[in-house]
Each structure stands twice: as C-alpha cells, then as structure tokens.
Design a protein around this motif. Structure first.
Motif, PDB file in Angstrom:
ATOM      1  N   LYS A  22     107.475  13.848 107.466  1.00 20.91           N
ATOM      2  CA  LYS A  22     107.853  15.135 106.890  1.00 20.91           C
ATOM      3  C   LYS A  22     109.196  15.012 106.177  1.00 20.91           C
ATOM      4  O   LYS A  22     109.364  15.508 105.058  1.00 20.91           O
ATOM      5  CB  LYS A  22     107.925  16.200 107.979  1.00 20.91           C
ATOM      6  N   LYS A  23     110.168  14.359 106.790  1.00 14.35           N
ATOM      7  CA  LYS A  23     111.486  14.170 106.186  1.00 14.35           C
ATOM      8  C   LYS A  23     111.394  13.292 104.941  1.00 14.35           C
ATOM      9  O   LYS A  23     112.069  13.549 103.939  1.00 14.35           O
ATOM     10  CB  LYS A  23     112.475  13.566 107.179  1.00 14.35           C
ATOM     11  N   LYS A  24     110.577  12.243 104.986  1.00 16.25           N
ATOM     12  CA  LYS A  24     110.390  11.389 103.814  1.00 16.25           C
ATOM     13  C   LYS A  24     109.804  12.191 102.664  1.00 16.25           C
ATOM     14  O   LYS A  24     110.233  12.068 101.518  1.00 16.25           O
ATOM     15  CB  LYS A  24     109.475  10.205 104.149  1.00 16.25           C
ATOM     16  N   HIS A  25     108.823  13.025 102.972  1.00 15.85           N
ATOM     17  CA  HIS A  25     108.194  13.859 101.952  1.00 15.85           C
ATOM     18  C   HIS A  25     109.209  14.841 101.356  1.00 15.85           C
ATOM     19  O   HIS A  25     109.262  15.031 100.134  1.00 15.85           O
ATOM     20  CB  HIS A  25     106.995  14.601 102.552  1.00 15.85           C
ATOM     21  N   GLU A  26     110.035  15.458 102.196  1.00 11.38           N
ATOM     22  CA  GLU A  26     111.060  16.386 101.723  1.00 11.38           C
ATOM     23  C   GLU A  26     112.079  15.668 100.832  1.00 11.38           C
ATOM     24  O   GLU A  26     112.490  16.195  99.798  1.00 11.38           O
ATOM     25  CB  GLU A  26     111.778  17.039 102.904  1.00 11.38           C
ATOM     26  N   LEU A  27     112.478  14.491 101.247  1.00  6.69           N
ATOM     27  CA  LEU A  27     113.437  13.716 100.471  1.00  6.69           C
ATOM     28  C   LEU A  27     112.832  13.286  99.133  1.00  6.69           C
ATOM     29  O   LEU A  27     113.489  13.377  98.087  1.00  6.69           O
ATOM     30  CB  LEU A  27     113.896  12.492 101.271  1.00  6.69           C
ATOM     31  N   ASP A  28     111.592  12.830  99.149  1.00 10.38           N
ATOM     32  CA  ASP A  28     110.906  12.465  97.906  1.00 10.38           C
ATOM     33  C   ASP A  28     110.829  13.654  96.957  1.00 10.38           C
ATOM     34  O   ASP A  28     111.070  13.521  95.752  1.00 10.38           O
ATOM     35  CB  ASP A  28     109.500  11.941  98.197  1.00 10.38           C
ATOM     36  N   ASN A  29     110.504  14.824  97.482  1.00 15.41           N
ATOM     37  CA  ASN A  29     110.424  16.022  96.646  1.00 15.41           C
ATOM     38  C   ASN A  29     111.784  16.374  96.053  1.00 15.41           C
ATOM     39  O   ASN A  29     111.879  16.772  94.887  1.00 15.41           O
ATOM     40  CB  ASN A  29     109.860  17.208  97.429  1.00 15.41           C
ATOM     41  N   LEU A  30     112.835  16.236  96.845  1.00 14.02           N
ATOM     42  CA  LEU A  30     114.182  16.507  96.355  1.00 14.02           C
ATOM     43  C   LEU A  30     114.539  15.557  95.218  1.00 14.02           C
ATOM     44  O   LEU A  30     115.054  15.981  94.171  1.00 14.02           O
ATOM     45  CB  LEU A  30     115.197  16.387  97.497  1.00 14.02           C
TER      46      LEU A  30
ATOM     47  N   GLN B 215     110.689   4.977  88.612  1.00 11.77           N
ATOM     48  CA  GLN B 215     109.314   4.652  88.229  1.00 11.77           C
ATOM     49  C   GLN B 215     108.707   3.623  89.184  1.00 11.77           C
ATOM     50  O   GLN B 215     107.527   3.689  89.506  1.00 11.77           O
ATOM     51  CB  GLN B 215     109.264   4.131  86.786  1.00 11.77           C
ATOM     52  N   LEU B 216     109.525   2.699  89.657  1.00 19.08           N
ATOM     53  CA  LEU B 216     109.030   1.700  90.601  1.00 19.08           C
ATOM     54  C   LEU B 216     108.609   2.331  91.928  1.00 19.08           C
ATOM     55  O   LEU B 216     107.683   1.854  92.586  1.00 19.08           O
ATOM     56  CB  LEU B 216     110.103   0.639  90.863  1.00 19.08           C
ATOM     57  N   ASN B 217     109.284   3.414  92.316  1.00 16.48           N
ATOM     58  CA  ASN B 217     109.007   4.042  93.604  1.00 16.48           C
ATOM     59  C   ASN B 217     108.073   5.233  93.529  1.00 16.48           C
ATOM     60  O   ASN B 217     107.455   5.595  94.536  1.00 16.48           O
ATOM     61  CB  ASN B 217     110.332   4.472  94.246  1.00 16.48           C
ATOM     62  N   PHE B 218     107.984   5.847  92.367  1.00 17.25           N
ATOM     63  CA  PHE B 218     107.122   7.018  92.178  1.00 17.25           C
ATOM     64  C   PHE B 218     106.247   6.757  90.957  1.00 17.25           C
ATOM     65  O   PHE B 218     106.437   7.343  89.897  1.00 17.25           O
ATOM     66  CB  PHE B 218     107.950   8.291  91.980  1.00 17.25           C
TER      67      PHE B 218
ATOM     68  N   PHE C  40     108.461   8.765  84.964  1.00 14.93           N
ATOM     69  CA  PHE C  40     109.868   8.433  84.836  1.00 14.93           C
ATOM     70  C   PHE C  40     110.129   7.395  83.755  1.00 14.93           C
ATOM     71  O   PHE C  40     111.182   7.407  83.125  1.00 14.93           O
ATOM     72  CB  PHE C  40     110.437   7.970  86.177  1.00 14.93           C
ATOM     73  N   ASP C  41     109.183   6.495  83.496  1.00  8.61           N
ATOM     74  CA  ASP C  41     109.383   5.523  82.429  1.00  8.61           C
ATOM     75  C   ASP C  41     109.425   6.202  81.065  1.00  8.61           C
ATOM     76  O   ASP C  41     110.145   5.774  80.171  1.00  8.61           O
ATOM     77  CB  ASP C  41     108.329   4.418  82.475  1.00  8.61           C
ATOM     78  N   GLU C  42     108.689   7.304  80.906  1.00  4.40           N
ATOM     79  CA  GLU C  42     108.737   8.062  79.656  1.00  4.40           C
ATOM     80  C   GLU C  42     110.091   8.741  79.483  1.00  4.40           C
ATOM     81  O   GLU C  42     110.621   8.819  78.380  1.00  4.40           O
ATOM     82  CB  GLU C  42     107.623   9.107  79.615  1.00  4.40           C
ATOM     83  N   TYR C  43     110.654   9.244  80.575  1.00  7.71           N
ATOM     84  CA  TYR C  43     111.981   9.863  80.516  1.00  7.71           C
ATOM     85  C   TYR C  43     113.027   8.813  80.141  1.00  7.71           C
ATOM     86  O   TYR C  43     113.913   9.066  79.321  1.00  7.71           O
ATOM     87  CB  TYR C  43     112.345  10.508  81.849  1.00  7.71           C
TER      88      TYR C  43
END
Length: 116
Positions: free
Chosen positions: A6-14, A59-62, A67-70
């Motif tokens: 749950k914490k990992k998911h929250e951190l990823d979303n942040l 981009q490597l993690n998500f 993110f590569d386009e950004y």
C-alpha cells in the motif's frame, strides 16, 4: 527499507503525479521565470537537462507511463535553444557536457540521440 504494498503504491502515485506536473512545459517555465535565480536552458543543475535525466530514470521504473516522451520534449527545447544561441561553456553543470550527459541518459543504451 521494507514498505508495504500500500505504501509503495502511494509513493508511486505521488511520484507520478508530481512528474506529470513537471511534464507541463508552460508550468515549468512559469516556475523558472518566477524564481529570482538566473538559469540557463542548458543547465543540468537547474533547468531542462535535469528534467530529461529525471524523466529518463522514471521511464525505467514506470514503463507504462510516457516519461520518455516528456524527456524528449525538454531535450527538443534545449536543442532549439542551442541552435539559436552560441554556447561555449563545456562544463557538466551549466554547459554542453551536461546536455550530452542528459541525452546519454535518454539514449536507451545508445540506441537514440546519436546525432545530437
């Protein structure tokens, strides 16, 4: 550090939400323009190449995100700036070496940005 799912998911979303905000070029330009700090478009320390590096790492993690386009969008801005201005600074933090480093981070192990 052991985090619950749950914490990992929250951190990823942040991370994703903050990064999406930073992907808005106009927003970043407003922030940089409103800051009293003088910045260079080619500076890894305080400008677009730093965002290129950030987005290439994200981009490597998500991989499902764009993110590569950004990162590419910001590298285009830097490239346009370099084409319109004579930059003779070769330093890593404020010059051409930093831009090259950012492009290398984005290159997908040398597959992209070979002619930059």
């Amino acid at each position: 550090m052991n985090l619950s799912n749950k914490k990992k998911h929250e951190l990823d979303n942040l991370i994703i939400n903050i990064s999406k905000k930073l992907s808005n070029v106009e927003y970043v330009q407003d922030v940089l323009g409103s800051n009293a700090t003088d910045y260079k478009c080619s500076s890894v320390a305080v400008s677009y190449p730093a965002l290129c590096i950030l987005f290439s790492e994200l981009q490597l993690n998500f991989q499902q995100s764009k993110f590569d386009e950004y990162a590419h969008k910001y590298l285009e801005k830097v490239n346009n700036y370099l084409g319109q201005n004579n930059i003779y600074d070769i330093s890593l933090f404020d010059g051409l070496c930093g831009v090259g480093f950012a492009a290398n981070c984005m290159s997908d192990n040398g597959k992209r940005y070979q002619t930059l």
